[in-house]
Design an enzyme around this catalytic site. Structure first.
Site, PDB file in Angstrom:
ATOM      1  N   LYS A   1       0.812  -1.159  -0.016  1.00 37.29           N
ATOM      2  CA  LYS A   1       0.061   0.123   0.038  1.00 37.29           C
ATOM      3  C   LYS A   1       0.832   1.349  -0.038  1.00 37.29           C
ATOM      4  O   LYS A   1       1.941   1.280   0.843  1.00 37.29           O
ATOM      5  CB  LYS A   1      -1.095  -0.183   1.305  1.00 37.29           C
TER       6      LYS A   1
ATOM      7  N   SER B   1      -9.454   2.176   2.738  1.00 29.04           N
ATOM      8  CA  SER B   1      -8.440   2.754   1.912  1.00 29.04           C
ATOM      9  C   SER B   1      -7.222   2.022   1.114  1.00 29.04           C
ATOM     10  O   SER B   1      -6.465   2.481   0.283  1.00 29.04           O
ATOM     11  CB  SER B   1      -7.676   3.975   2.762  1.00 29.04           C
TER      12      SER B   1
ATOM     13  N   SER C   1      -9.959   0.081   6.590  1.00 34.28           N
ATOM     14  CA  SER C   1      -9.496  -0.027   5.447  1.00 34.28           C
ATOM     15  C   SER C   1      -8.848  -1.305   4.803  1.00 34.28           C
ATOM     16  O   SER C   1      -8.544  -1.351   3.798  1.00 34.28           O
ATOM     17  CB  SER C   1      -8.412   1.008   5.533  1.00 34.28           C
TER      18      SER C   1
END
Length: 527
Positions: free
Chosen positions: A143, A217, A241
């Protein structure tokens, strides 16, 4: 796709802040009697002290599977390596070719990590020499808020320029040390809190339906796993997330116990609530990864405890807490039906279902977002003069965070240990809690809404309802697919454990996945 700033701001705050007045579903005495905030951290630290410190054991390999390399999970790839039917160099080439031609390779994958080819060659040599490490040759995605040495790490923001990380985050360094290969940086919402429509990179479409969102996210992590572009990805979770994209993309993700995986080298959103964890195709694959990324690193002051595989449980005699109220409201009937089917399966395999009342949740839910937005505002304060360049969703949350008073923020922190104690009391007579996952199928990218029984709701009013409480309390929570919703997209359920019972959550998930094939389903475009 053009979506207005006002729509983004309205949908990203829905359900996360008090509308008109606070929920006030807690007795007023709670405010008066709440201890100082650090009591929550002390409670988690005490649980960490009870975790085992033995050398991790490597699970036995599953049978060798047929099929294309991109379709294999971590355990299946390790079995193929051991059998000599492929090697990390061939795997890397297959995945890179797939990334180059797949739509998710264009929106979920931001940049390659330098040195992947050389790392794959080294892994192949080690395997041939019988010197393989625990995760030898397994590629993983990262990420874009997690540092990876030599790779661009931008946090999905125009404000960060072309920053290149100088060193690995602890979690990346540990995966490298275990033999895994950093493959690519993956999309995120801006600073892990912005909207679906990232102003720097654009939206990440859901591989199951490219008019829908992956959920945030950890947007790129969910998409690449669903699209079969890589078998492992790192995510972070502050309000849901890791678990949200896992649910909407039909993959499996673990929000580890707070502190179990160090956050060193991970850009913060909320120093109180941030968690790091892995995402993969199955709970069994996550259990192969967790021992090698868990444990204190001497740098993250909140990191503590060990991944204790000895806590794993069989279903026979397992006590499964079943919630109602908040957790079953705002849920589509198809989500509830899949959750109920999971509970019946667990019961048939010997688990005992126990009704559980976690008490008032609405105030704790809002308190979690008070903490997130207040801490976001503090972290982003140096860039207030550049706020116009932010994602409208990030900006809305930042502006809301600046409106909270010091008393609002401290009240949310002071109630946290009280809520944690109440949740732990409710879980005292069960081994895990199993809740519905998200309220509906993946949100529409054009309207930023989720349909629940035919009615459209702002996505943030639905998305984090069953996830935020476990960031607020720091408990481990596993999200895994349980079937399909009304339009054929994935739906999910959540397995929650007591502090540092991550292995219990994974063992329950793995037992369910041995009996079902929901986690094996792939979107048609994934090929």
């Amino acid at each position: 796709m053009s979506v207005s700033d006002s729509l983004i701001a309205r949908t990203i705050l829905a359900g996360t802040v008090a509308e008109g007045a606070p929920a006030r579903d807690l007795p007023s005495a709670w405010d008066r009697d709440a201890p100082e905030p650090a009591q929550a951290e002390r409670c988690l630290r005490q649980a960490a002290e009870a975790t085992g410190a033995a050398t991790p054991t490597i699970p036995p390999l599953p049978p060798v599977e047929a099929g294309p390399l991109h379709a294999l999970g971590i355990g299946a790839l390790q079995a193929a390596f051991a059998a000599g039917s492929t090697d990390p160099v061939a795997l890397l080439a297959a995945l890179q070719a797939r990334i180059a031609r797949h739509p998710s390779g264009r929106d979920a994958v931001l940049a390659p990590v330098p040195g992947a080819r050389e790392a794959a060659e080294e892994s192949a040599r080690r395997l041939r020499a019988g010197q393989g490490r625990p995760l030898e040759g397994i590629p993983f995605g990262i990420k874009d808020i997690v540092d990876c040495a030599g790779a661009p790490v931008t946090c999905g923001s125009r404000l960060t320029g072309d920053r290149v990380a100088e060193a690995d985050a602890t979690v990346v360094a540990r995966l490298r040390a275990a033999g895994a290969i950093p493959l690519a940086m993956l999309a995120t919402t801006e600073f892990a809190c912005g909207s679906a429509h990232n102003p720097r990179y654009g939206a990440v479409a859901n591989p199951w339906d490219r008019t829908r969102w992956t959920g945030g996210s950890s947007t790129g992590s969910g998409a690449v796993l669903a699209a079969r572009l890589m078998p492992l990805a790192l995510g972070t979770d502050t309000g849901g997330s890791i678990r949200v994209p896992s649910a909407w993309c039909g993959v499996t993700g673990l929000k580890a116990t707070r502190g179990l995986v160090p956050r060193t080298g991970v850009a913060p959103l909320s120093w109180t609530l941030d968690h790091v964890g892995p995402m993969a195709r199955s709970a069994a694959d996550l259990a192969r990864v967790m021992p090698w990324i868990a444990g204190p690193d001497g740098a993250d002051p909140h990191a503590a405890g060990r991944y204790d595989a000895s806590r794993a449980r069989d279903l026979a005699g397992l006590r499964v807490g079943v919630p109602d109220g908040w957790f079953t409201a705002m849920q589509d009937d198809a989500v509830l039906a899949a959750w109920e089917a999971m509970l019946r399966l667990l019961e048939r395999r010997g688990a005992r279902l126990v009704p559980v009342d976690l008490g008032a949740v609405a105030t704790a839910h809002q308190d979690g977002y008070t903490i997130v937005m207040a801490e976001l505002a503090s972290l982003q304060e140096p860039d207030l003069d550049r706020a116009a360049a932010l994602d409208p969703g990030t900006r809305a949350r930042l502006e809301q965070g600046r409106l909270f008073s010091a008393a609002d923020y401290l009240r949310a922190l002071r109630r946290r240990p009280v809520v944690l104690a109440r949740v732990l009391d409710a879980l005292a007579d069960v081994d895990v809690l199993v809740t519905p996952g998200l309220g509906g199928e993946a949100a529409a990218l054009d309207t930023l809404t989720v349909e629940v029984n035919g009615a459209a709701h702002p996505l943030q009013a639905v998305l984090p309802r069953n996830t935020m409480l476990f960031d607020y309390t720091g408990l481990p929570a596993l999200m895994l697919p349980t079937g399909r919703g009304r339009t054929g997209l994935p739906v999910a359920a959540q397995v929650v454990g007591k502090p540092y019972d991550d292995a219990v959550c994974l063992s329950v998930g793995a037992a369910f996945q041995r009996e079902t094939g929901h986690h094996l389903a792939a979107p048609s475009e994934a090929g």
